[in-house]
Scaffold this active site. Structure first.
Site, PDB file in Angstrom:
ATOM      1  N   HIS A 148       5.339   6.568 -29.086  1.00 35.57           N
ATOM      2  CA  HIS A 148       4.238   7.315 -29.687  1.00 35.57           C
ATOM      3  C   HIS A 148       3.630   8.289 -28.680  1.00 35.57           C
ATOM      4  O   HIS A 148       3.738   8.125 -27.470  1.00 35.57           O
ATOM      5  CB  HIS A 148       3.141   6.361 -30.190  1.00 35.57           C
ATOM      6  N   CYS A 149       2.986   9.336 -29.236  1.00 38.35           N
ATOM      7  CA  CYS A 149       2.138  10.224 -28.437  1.00 38.35           C
ATOM      8  C   CYS A 149       0.781  10.201 -29.121  1.00 38.35           C
ATOM      9  O   CYS A 149       0.345   9.144 -29.577  1.00 38.35           O
ATOM     10  CB  CYS A 149       2.734  11.623 -28.315  1.00 38.35           C
ATOM     11  N   ASN A 150       0.089  11.318 -29.210  1.00 41.63           N
ATOM     12  CA  ASN A 150      -1.204  11.312 -29.900  1.00 41.63           C
ATOM     13  C   ASN A 150      -1.017  11.338 -31.418  1.00 41.63           C
ATOM     14  O   ASN A 150      -1.522  10.482 -32.129  1.00 41.63           O
ATOM     15  CB  ASN A 150      -2.060  12.491 -29.447  1.00 41.63           C
ATOM     16  N   SER A 156       6.551  12.543 -28.667  1.00 44.14           N
ATOM     17  CA  SER A 156       7.304  11.325 -28.962  1.00 44.14           C
ATOM     18  C   SER A 156       8.580  11.625 -29.749  1.00 44.14           C
ATOM     19  O   SER A 156       9.634  11.029 -29.497  1.00 44.14           O
ATOM     20  CB  SER A 156       6.435  10.325 -29.723  1.00 44.14           C
TER      21      SER A 156
END
Length: 221
Positions: A148-150, A156
């Site tokens: 995941h990222c934001n 991601s």
């Protein structure tokens, strides 16, 4: 091994090709910075929904999980902060490539954190060896990795595309299509897109293999 400080130091304002820069803050606000020829910020505007960001911002929680492989998932920070979602998908490992997103369950999950900037100038492919090693180690332990990222849109998804190219030998188009099918909202920024299009995983794999075996899995403090 990369650090946020090294990434920032290596970023030159002279490489900017536009006078207007779209910025997404840690809290998700969309800003437009207008700069003078000297690079100084002259004006900052907050963008409305749908004003050229490529998608309409959804204010609700994004708990959608993209199942890329049985052992490899893709999502946003919302999903990784929801323990029910994590347990439902039997997540054991989390690869956090966001900026400013904390790991909430260090006693229950194995985390790896790389604070990657979502800038077209960021060399996303330079992180693929380290990320792929973590994913492989989790898979060998019969674990399930959530990347995941934001927003689960750019960083991601780029890491997951690169992983499929590096480990499964897929072309960029094949990897992109599979990730897009699993998580339709994914959208690498233009710089990441171009880097992955020209990515030669067999060359990177040889260079990375000549180095150390990679970091051991460890729990964040």
């Amino acid at each position: 091994m990369h650090s946020l400080a090294q990434e920032i130091q290596g970023f030159s304002k002279n490489r900017l090709k536009k006078q207007c820069t779209h910025v997404t803050t840690v809290t998700g606000r969309k800003l437009l910075e207008r700069r003078s020829n000297g690079g100084e910020v002259e004006q900052v505007e907050e963008l409305e929904e749908g004003s050229g960001c490529g998608f309409v911002e959804d204010k609700s929680l994004d708990l959608q999980i993209g199942v890329i492989r049985p052992f490899l998932l893709l999502a946003s920070q919302d999903a990784v902060h929801d323990i029910d979602t994590l347990q439902r998908y039997k997540v054991s490992h989390v690869l956090n490539v966001a900026y400013g997103v904390i790991n909430l369950f260090p006693d229950q999950l194995v985390y790896k954190t790389l604070q990657i900037l979502d800038l077209p100038e960021t060399d996303i492919t330079s992180y693929l060896g380290e990320c792929s090693t973590f994913i492989d180690q989790a898979r060998e332990q019969n674990g399930v990795v959530l990347v995941h990222c934001n927003a689960g849109v750019s960083r991601s998804s780029s890491i997951v595309i690169g992983y499929l190219m590096m480990r499964e030998g897929l072309s960029f188009d094949e990897a992109y299509s599979q990730v897009k099918l699993a998580r339709p909202s994914m959208h690498p920024n233009p710089g990441f897109y171009q880097q992955l299009q020209s990515y030669k995983p067999w060359i990177t794999e040889q260079n990375y293999g000549a180095q150390a075996q990679g970091p051991k899995i460890s729990r964040d403090p």
